[in-house]
Design a protein around this motif. Structure first.
Motif, PDB file in Angstrom:
ATOM      1  N   UNK A 140       0.828  -1.203   0.000  1.00 42.88           N
ATOM      2  CA  UNK A 140       0.000   0.000   0.000  1.00 42.88           C
ATOM      3  C   UNK A 140       0.864   1.257   0.000  1.00 42.88           C
ATOM      4  N   UNK A 141       1.934   1.250   0.768  1.00 44.14           N
ATOM      5  CA  UNK A 141       2.841   2.395   0.797  1.00 44.14           C
ATOM      6  C   UNK A 141       3.497   2.604  -0.574  1.00 44.14           C
ATOM      7  N   UNK A 142       3.860   1.486  -1.213  1.00 47.43           N
ATOM      8  CA  UNK A 142       4.443   1.586  -2.561  1.00 47.43           C
ATOM      9  C   UNK A 142       3.443   2.165  -3.548  1.00 47.43           C
ATOM     10  N   UNK A 143       2.199   1.709  -3.448  1.00 52.35           N
ATOM     11  CA  UNK A 143       1.152   2.221  -4.331  1.00 52.35           C
ATOM     12  C   UNK A 143       0.969   3.725  -4.132  1.00 52.35           C
ATOM     13  N   UNK A 144       0.896   4.165  -2.890  1.00 53.31           N
ATOM     14  CA  UNK A 144       0.718   5.590  -2.603  1.00 53.31           C
ATOM     15  C   UNK A 144       1.892   6.399  -3.156  1.00 53.31           C
ATOM     16  N   UNK A 159       3.852   5.567  -5.645  1.00 51.53           N
ATOM     17  CA  UNK A 159       3.785   5.556  -7.111  1.00 51.53           C
ATOM     18  C   UNK A 159       2.778   6.573  -7.619  1.00 51.53           C
ATOM     19  N   UNK A 160       1.627   6.645  -6.958  1.00 52.98           N
ATOM     20  CA  UNK A 160       0.587   7.591  -7.374  1.00 52.98           C
ATOM     21  C   UNK A 160       1.089   9.027  -7.244  1.00 52.98           C
ATOM     22  N   UNK A 161       1.754   9.321  -6.133  1.00 58.74           N
ATOM     23  CA  UNK A 161       2.256  10.681  -5.906  1.00 58.74           C
ATOM     24  C   UNK A 161       3.336  11.038  -6.921  1.00 58.74           C
ATOM     25  N   UNK A 162       4.255  10.108  -7.169  1.00 58.34           N
ATOM     26  CA  UNK A 162       5.345  10.374  -8.097  1.00 58.34           C
ATOM     27  C   UNK A 162       4.860  10.434  -9.535  1.00 58.34           C
ATOM     28  N   UNK A 163       3.848   9.617  -9.855  1.00 60.93           N
ATOM     29  CA  UNK A 163       3.359   9.575 -11.229  1.00 60.93           C
ATOM     30  C   UNK A 163       2.629  10.846 -11.597  1.00 60.93           C
ATOM     31  N   UNK A 172       0.505  10.813 -14.786  1.00 63.53           N
ATOM     32  CA  UNK A 172       0.642   9.547 -15.509  1.00 63.53           C
ATOM     33  C   UNK A 172       0.055   8.426 -14.665  1.00 63.53           C
ATOM     34  N   UNK A 173      -1.211   8.142 -14.863  1.00 66.26           N
ATOM     35  CA  UNK A 173      -1.911   7.166 -14.032  1.00 66.26           C
ATOM     36  C   UNK A 173      -1.600   5.745 -14.461  1.00 66.26           C
ATOM     37  N   UNK A 174      -1.884   4.807 -13.567  1.00 61.39           N
ATOM     38  CA  UNK A 174      -1.650   3.373 -13.652  1.00 61.39           C
ATOM     39  C   UNK A 174      -1.626   2.795 -15.063  1.00 61.39           C
ATOM     40  N   UNK A 175      -1.495   1.455 -15.184  1.00 60.10           N
ATOM     41  CA  UNK A 175      -1.533   0.525 -14.038  1.00 60.10           C
ATOM     42  C   UNK A 175      -0.251   0.554 -13.209  1.00 60.10           C
ATOM     43  N   UNK A 176      -0.391   0.327 -11.903  1.00 62.65           N
ATOM     44  CA  UNK A 176       0.740   0.382 -11.000  1.00 62.65           C
ATOM     45  C   UNK A 176       1.149  -1.024 -10.583  1.00 62.65           C
TER      46      UNK A 176
END
Length: 297
Positions: A27-31, A33-37, A40-44
């Motif tokens: 979950x932390x990795x997903x969050x 990735x979303x912030x850094x992206x 540029x949205x998913x897939x993550x």
């Protein structure tokens, strides 16, 4: 291989702390990735890792399914309830919101939610999947013009720096075309805004069909359009302009009963990002457009 009598894997219940640590990590990795992206949205990748915590899905085996053209068939990492177009009972299903009722009753879905841990992962996965899907839809709405479907001015401002950087790195030239619909106010005043909207949509289709897939077409606002041509080569601006003008002439010839003719004024410029700013290139293209419009009037 699964079966209808298979027992759920409860191995994660034996080590709840380790399981929760992995869940929090993903979950932390997903969050992050979303912030850094940003835009540029998913897939993550983190979403795929979340699914591994709950184990594989083999709905085709459990249901003795032979629909090999189903999007979930033999794909243990996909969740059939999240995949639109699955072939449950031989019929193509929509997205999860549309088939929610049947999925909740499905043995495969129920098995995936048997233990508390796997149910937690699956519910989080559904939540993140739909949040990401909605974010992608909002993103598409934000960068496209609602009437014509073309990219909008906001997206031009966002993407132009990237295209300039690519052109510099590849030592390529860019082409800019500034395009304005002739006598658009007259079309609106004499025939109504619905006809004016049809005219703009027609122009959008002509421009899109006149350029390559790697080129970008924008509605800048009102009746003004911009075309960005990538990887410019000798004569390409002239050929593109000719295709657009030929399409306009063909349209006016085939639809003489509209009582009005569609005309475009086109100003273009070859843009060397090493020697010229995008602001100056746009101004030059704009001046060339108005020169053509003055000649036509």
């Amino acid at each position: 291989m699964g079966s209808k009598n298979q027992k759920p894997d409860r191995s994660c219940e034996k080590q709840p702390d380790a399981f929760l640590n992995k869940l929090n990590s993903h979950l932390e990795t997903f969050i992050a990735d979303v912030i850094e992206a940003d835009s540029a949205l998913g897939p993550f990748p983190a979403l795929a890792k979340l699914r591994t915590l709950a184990g594989p899905n083999d709905c085709w085996t459990v249901n003795d399914c032979t629909k090999t053209d189903c999007l979930s068939y033999a794909n243990p990492h996909e969740r059939c309830w999240l995949t639109a177009g699955t072939l449950c009972d031989g019929l193509s299903d929509g997205d999860f919101a549309q088939k929610l009722g049947s999925c909740l009753k499905c043995e495969v879905y129920q098995h995936a939610h048997t233990s508390r841990e796997t149910a937690l992962v699956e519910n989080i996965n559904v939540l993140l999947f739909h949040l990401n899907t909605k974010a992608q839809k909002l993103r598409e709405m934000a960068i496209h013009d609602g009437l014509t479907g073309l990219y909008n001015r906001q997206f031009f401002d966002e993407v132009i720096d990237r295209e300039i950087a690519n052109a510099k790195r590849r030592h390529e030239l860019l082409g800019l075309m500034m395009i304005d619909v002739d006598n658009f106010k007259t079309i609106n005043d004499d025939f109504g805004h619905m006809v004016g909207d049809d005219a703009l949509q027609t122009v959008a289709n002509i421009l899109t069909n006149s350029v390559r897939k790697s080129d970008l077409v924008f509605r800048f606002g009102g009746d003004e359009f911009v075309v960005l041509l990538t990887n410019m080569q000798d004569g390409r601006l002239d050929r593109t302009r000719a295709r657009i003008q030929n399409a306009i002439e063909e349209l006016n010839t085939l639809t003489p009963d509209t009582h009005w003719e569609l005309g475009l004024s086109i100003g273009d410029v070859v843009f060397d990002a090493h020697k010229q700013s995008i602001t100056n290139a746009l101004l030059e293209a704009d001046r060339n457009m108005y020169r053509q419009k003055a000649k036509a009037s």
